[in-house]
Design a protein around this motif. Structure first.
Motif, PDB file in Angstrom:
ATOM      1  N   GLN A 195       0.339  -6.722  10.257  1.00 53.39           N
ATOM      2  CA  GLN A 195       1.425  -6.677  10.702  1.00 53.39           C
ATOM      3  C   GLN A 195       2.701  -6.178   9.849  1.00 53.39           C
ATOM      4  OE1 GLN A 195       2.559  -8.653  13.745  1.00 53.39           O
ATOM      5  NE2 GLN A 195      -0.009  -8.647  13.648  1.00 53.39           N
ATOM      6  N   ASP A 196       3.713  -5.414  10.182  1.00 54.80           N
ATOM      7  CA  ASP A 196       4.757  -4.765   9.373  1.00 54.80           C
ATOM      8  C   ASP A 196       5.461  -5.919   8.987  1.00 54.80           C
ATOM      9  OD1 ASP A 196       6.802  -3.407   8.359  1.00 54.80           O
ATOM     10  OD2 ASP A 196       7.037  -2.118  10.101  1.00 54.80           O
ATOM     11  N   VAL A 197       5.776  -6.433   7.834  1.00 60.08           N
ATOM     12  CA  VAL A 197       6.693  -7.289   7.140  1.00 60.08           C
ATOM     13  C   VAL A 197       7.564  -6.832   6.308  1.00 60.08           C
ATOM     14  CG1 VAL A 197       4.879  -9.119   7.184  1.00 60.08           C
ATOM     15  CG2 VAL A 197       4.804  -7.502   5.137  1.00 60.08           C
ATOM     16  N   SER A 198       8.032  -5.447   6.488  1.00 61.85           N
ATOM     17  CA  SER A 198       8.959  -4.776   5.562  1.00 61.85           C
ATOM     18  C   SER A 198      10.375  -5.509   5.593  1.00 61.85           C
ATOM     19  CB  SER A 198       9.246  -3.213   6.283  1.00 61.85           C
ATOM     20  OG  SER A 198       8.088  -2.700   6.327  1.00 61.85           O
ATOM     21  N   GLU A 199      10.803  -5.949   6.858  1.00 63.06           N
ATOM     22  CA  GLU A 199      12.007  -6.854   6.968  1.00 63.06           C
ATOM     23  C   GLU A 199      11.844  -8.248   6.296  1.00 63.06           C
ATOM     24  OE1 GLU A 199      14.299  -6.260  10.195  1.00 63.06           O
ATOM     25  OE2 GLU A 199      13.891  -4.184  10.221  1.00 63.06           O
ATOM     26  N   ALA A 200      10.761  -8.761   6.835  1.00 64.65           N
ATOM     27  CA  ALA A 200      10.434 -10.403   6.569  1.00 64.65           C
ATOM     28  C   ALA A 200      10.535 -10.576   4.890  1.00 64.65           C
ATOM     29  CB  ALA A 200       9.165 -10.665   7.231  1.00 64.65           C
ATOM     30  N   ILE A 201      10.066  -9.342   4.446  1.00 62.48           N
ATOM     31  CA  ILE A 201      10.010  -9.669   2.726  1.00 62.48           C
ATOM     32  C   ILE A 201      11.355  -9.668   1.987  1.00 62.48           C
ATOM     33  CG2 ILE A 201       7.473  -9.403   2.801  1.00 62.48           C
ATOM     34  CD1 ILE A 201       8.490  -6.583   1.335  1.00 62.48           C
ATOM     35  N   ARG A 202      12.270  -9.442   2.796  1.00 60.08           N
ATOM     36  CA  ARG A 202      13.770  -9.139   2.230  1.00 60.08           C
ATOM     37  C   ARG A 202      14.627 -10.311   2.233  1.00 60.08           C
ATOM     38  NH1 ARG A 202      12.299  -5.364  -1.446  1.00 60.08           N
ATOM     39  NH2 ARG A 202      10.829  -4.096  -0.374  1.00 60.08           N
ATOM     40  N   THR A 203      14.242 -11.484   3.009  1.00 58.02           N
ATOM     41  CA  THR A 203      15.189 -12.623   3.287  1.00 58.02           C
ATOM     42  C   THR A 203      15.467 -13.378   1.958  1.00 58.02           C
ATOM     43  OG1 THR A 203      13.277 -14.038   3.594  1.00 58.02           O
ATOM     44  CG2 THR A 203      13.886 -12.928   5.426  1.00 58.02           C
ATOM     45  N   PRO A 204      16.718 -13.943   2.017  1.00 60.70           N
ATOM     46  CA  PRO A 204      17.086 -14.823   1.056  1.00 60.70           C
ATOM     47  C   PRO A 204      16.312 -15.668   0.494  1.00 60.70           C
ATOM     48  CG  PRO A 204      18.812 -14.690   2.373  1.00 60.70           C
ATOM     49  CD  PRO A 204      17.774 -13.867   3.147  1.00 60.70           C
ATOM     50  N   GLU A 205      15.278 -16.272   1.416  1.00 61.64           N
ATOM     51  CA  GLU A 205      14.409 -17.492   1.127  1.00 61.64           C
ATOM     52  C   GLU A 205      13.186 -16.647   0.333  1.00 61.64           C
ATOM     53  OE1 GLU A 205      15.550 -16.732   4.172  1.00 61.64           O
ATOM     54  OE2 GLU A 205      16.868 -18.493   4.264  1.00 61.64           O
ATOM     55  N   VAL A 206      12.838 -15.627   0.662  1.00 61.62           N
ATOM     56  CA  VAL A 206      11.653 -14.911  -0.165  1.00 61.62           C
ATOM     57  C   VAL A 206      12.188 -14.457  -1.553  1.00 61.62           C
ATOM     58  CG1 VAL A 206      10.399 -12.935  -0.253  1.00 61.62           C
ATOM     59  CG2 VAL A 206      10.405 -14.244   1.996  1.00 61.62           C
ATOM     60  N   THR A 207      13.264 -13.763  -1.314  1.00 66.45           N
ATOM     61  CA  THR A 207      13.968 -13.389  -2.729  1.00 66.45           C
ATOM     62  C   THR A 207      14.088 -14.681  -3.722  1.00 66.45           C
ATOM     63  OG1 THR A 207      15.279 -11.883  -1.581  1.00 66.45           O
ATOM     64  CG2 THR A 207      16.037 -12.358  -3.656  1.00 66.45           C
ATOM     65  N   ALA A 208      14.417 -15.890  -3.075  1.00 63.04           N
ATOM     66  CA  ALA A 208      14.450 -16.944  -4.017  1.00 63.04           C
ATOM     67  C   ALA A 208      13.087 -17.393  -4.587  1.00 63.04           C
ATOM     68  CB  ALA A 208      15.167 -18.244  -3.269  1.00 63.04           C
ATOM     69  N   LEU A 209      12.108 -17.119  -3.924  1.00 62.51           N
ATOM     70  CA  LEU A 209      10.771 -17.679  -4.597  1.00 62.51           C
ATOM     71  C   LEU A 209      10.275 -16.592  -5.336  1.00 62.51           C
ATOM     72  CD1 LEU A 209       8.761 -19.926  -4.282  1.00 62.51           C
ATOM     73  CD2 LEU A 209       7.769 -18.651  -2.078  1.00 62.51           C
ATOM     74  N   VAL A 210      10.478 -15.423  -5.105  1.00 60.28           N
ATOM     75  CA  VAL A 210       9.648 -14.264  -5.653  1.00 60.28           C
ATOM     76  C   VAL A 210       9.353 -14.247  -7.164  1.00 60.28           C
ATOM     77  CG1 VAL A 210      11.278 -12.352  -5.493  1.00 60.28           C
ATOM     78  CG2 VAL A 210       8.752 -11.794  -5.265  1.00 60.28           C
ATOM     79  N   SER A 211      10.521 -14.490  -7.980  1.00 53.32           N
ATOM     80  CA  SER A 211      10.325 -14.466  -9.275  1.00 53.32           C
ATOM     81  C   SER A 211       9.419 -15.436  -9.827  1.00 53.32           C
ATOM     82  CB  SER A 211      11.679 -14.237 -10.127  1.00 53.32           C
ATOM     83  OG  SER A 211      12.657 -15.218  -9.854  1.00 53.32           O
ATOM     84  N   LYS A 212       9.331 -16.577  -9.211  1.00 51.69           N
ATOM     85  CA  LYS A 212       8.202 -17.667  -9.655  1.00 51.69           C
ATOM     86  C   LYS A 212       7.006 -17.109  -9.517  1.00 51.69           C
ATOM     87  CE  LYS A 212      11.351 -21.642  -8.714  1.00 51.69           C
ATOM     88  NZ  LYS A 212      11.721 -22.556  -7.734  1.00 51.69           N
ATOM     89  N   VAL A 213       6.674 -16.625  -8.337  1.00 51.09           N
ATOM     90  CA  VAL A 213       5.427 -16.059  -8.029  1.00 51.09           C
ATOM     91  C   VAL A 213       4.960 -15.118  -8.855  1.00 51.09           C
ATOM     92  CG1 VAL A 213       4.286 -14.800  -6.013  1.00 51.09           C
ATOM     93  CG2 VAL A 213       5.618 -16.652  -5.523  1.00 51.09           C
ATOM     94  N   ALA A 214       6.075 -14.079  -9.234  1.00 48.18           N
ATOM     95  CA  ALA A 214       5.617 -12.951 -10.063  1.00 48.18           C
ATOM     96  C   ALA A 214       5.333 -13.531 -11.711  1.00 48.18           C
ATOM     97  CB  ALA A 214       6.784 -11.877 -10.039  1.00 48.18           C
ATOM     98  N   ALA A 215       5.846 -14.662 -12.064  1.00 48.07           N
ATOM     99  CA  ALA A 215       5.488 -15.149 -13.080  1.00 48.07           C
ATOM    100  C   ALA A 215       4.029 -15.771 -13.517  1.00 48.07           C
ATOM    101  CB  ALA A 215       6.345 -16.152 -13.613  1.00 48.07           C
ATOM    102  N   VAL A 216       3.246 -15.727 -12.615  1.00 41.97           N
ATOM    103  CA  VAL A 216       1.873 -16.155 -12.562  1.00 41.97           C
ATOM    104  C   VAL A 216       0.959 -15.104 -12.949  1.00 41.97           C
ATOM    105  CG1 VAL A 216       0.083 -17.528 -11.407  1.00 41.97           C
ATOM    106  CG2 VAL A 216       2.630 -17.849 -10.597  1.00 41.97           C
ATOM    107  N   GLY A 217       0.237 -15.227 -14.299  1.00 39.61           N
ATOM    108  CA  GLY A 217      -0.636 -14.321 -14.758  1.00 39.61           C
ATOM    109  C   GLY A 217      -1.771 -13.980 -13.855  1.00 39.61           C
ATOM    110  N   ALA A 218      -2.406 -14.848 -13.081  1.00 35.94           N
ATOM    111  CA  ALA A 218      -3.261 -14.500 -12.362  1.00 35.94           C
ATOM    112  C   ALA A 218      -2.786 -13.659 -11.100  1.00 35.94           C
ATOM    113  CB  ALA A 218      -4.244 -15.878 -11.945  1.00 35.94           C
ATOM    114  N   VAL A 219      -1.831 -13.813 -10.556  1.00 39.17           N
ATOM    115  CA  VAL A 219      -1.145 -12.846  -9.516  1.00 39.17           C
ATOM    116  C   VAL A 219      -0.922 -11.786  -9.962  1.00 39.17           C
ATOM    117  CG1 VAL A 219       0.861 -12.948  -8.449  1.00 39.17           C
ATOM    118  CG2 VAL A 219      -0.144 -15.041  -8.347  1.00 39.17           C
ATOM    119  N   ARG A 220      -0.340 -11.551 -11.432  1.00 38.73           N
ATOM    120  CA  ARG A 220      -0.094 -10.161 -11.923  1.00 38.73           C
ATOM    121  C   ARG A 220      -1.500  -9.195 -11.916  1.00 38.73           C
ATOM    122  NH1 ARG A 220       5.139 -10.035 -12.499  1.00 38.73           N
ATOM    123  NH2 ARG A 220       4.729  -7.735 -13.091  1.00 38.73           N
ATOM    124  N   GLN A 221      -2.665 -10.082 -12.274  1.00 36.20           N
ATOM    125  CA  GLN A 221      -3.890  -9.390 -12.583  1.00 36.20           C
ATOM    126  C   GLN A 221      -4.250  -8.693 -11.104  1.00 36.20           C
ATOM    127  OE1 GLN A 221      -7.076 -11.569 -13.961  1.00 36.20           O
ATOM    128  NE2 GLN A 221      -6.019 -11.711 -16.196  1.00 36.20           N
TER     129      GLN A 221
END
Ligand code: DC
Length: 220
Positions: A78-104
């Motif tokens: 599914q095209d989620v290009s717009e859904a990933i730009r909402t304020p709710e996603v923006t608020a969560l994303v830097s936490k998600v990006a701090a997880v080492g296993a996620v980054r790998q």
């Protein structure tokens, strides 16, 4: 393989510039932040919180994520290009990006993308430092926080309705702090990256400044 790495903090204009450079060169465009955003979006849908590192890592490993060379983002087809730009996603994303296993998982995705597409303009936080340390050209775009807040505000969608410059700047400060101080692959300028302070520049001037460097680093 050819790689141009464009890193820098949130709201500096990396996506716009990277997309323009990719289009002018006819190279693929890799928006690495979109990958972390897809995971944040999927985590919200699955009810996984930003502090549940094990669940986030498992979700990252099972994610059916496709980045199209033109910039469209697909999750489970599914095209989620717009859904990933909402304020709710923006608020969560830097936490998600701090997880080492996620980054790998994400770094492996990004390298596969470059291998498949051969010539890539990639933007993010760790592209020149971690993902493609041998990039042909590394640019670090920077700008003062108040100017980045103004730029972010001028883009629809990502900031909550009714937000003002001060609120957006405060939000950017939180993300900046998380991105710069995390243990794994923090936002940092690679030693061999060229820093361009864009605070006083128009978009056109930023593009021109980047393009001069692109022309001397790679053959379009
Ligand atoms: O560039 P962006 O706002 O779409 O990035 C979303 C988030 O992902 C941001 O908090 C920083 C993080 N990110 C990262 O940690 N590493 C990257 N290479 C790209 C983005």
């Amino acid at each position: 393989m050819g790689v141009i790495a464009i890193d820098g903090p949130a709201g500096v204009g990396k996506s716009t510039i990277a997309r323009q450079v990719a289009a002018k060169l006819g190279w693929a465009y890799l928006d690495s932040g979109a990958m972390y955003r897809v995971l944040a979006h999927a985590a919200r849908q699955a009810g996984v919180g930003g502090s549940d590192e094990a669940a986030l890592a498992a979700l990252a490993a099972s994610l059916d994520l496709v980045l199209e060379p033109g910039g469209r983002v697909l999750l489970d087809g599914q095209d989620v290009s717009e859904a990933i730009r909402t304020p709710e996603v923006t608020a969560l994303v830097s936490k998600v990006a701090a997880v080492g296993a996620v980054r790998q998982v994400m770094v492996a995705h990004q390298r596969r993308f470059a291998e498949r597409n051969e010539r890539v303009v990639a933007e993010g936080r760790d592209i020149g430092t971690v993902v493609f340390p041998d990039a042909d050209l590394k640019i670090f775009l920077d700008a003062e926080p108040s100017e980045r807040a103004r730029r972010r505000l001028a883009q629809a969608g990502e900031v909550p309705d009714g937000a003002d410059v001060a609120a957006v700047e405060a939000d950017l400060a939180v993300r900046d702090h998380r991105d710069r101080t995390r243990a794994v692959a923090p936002l940092a300028q690679a030693t061999d990256a060229e820093r361009i302070d864009t605070s006083q520049m128009t978009l056109r001037e930023v593009f021109d400044a980047v393009w001069v460097r692109v022309r001397s680093a790679v053959r379009p």
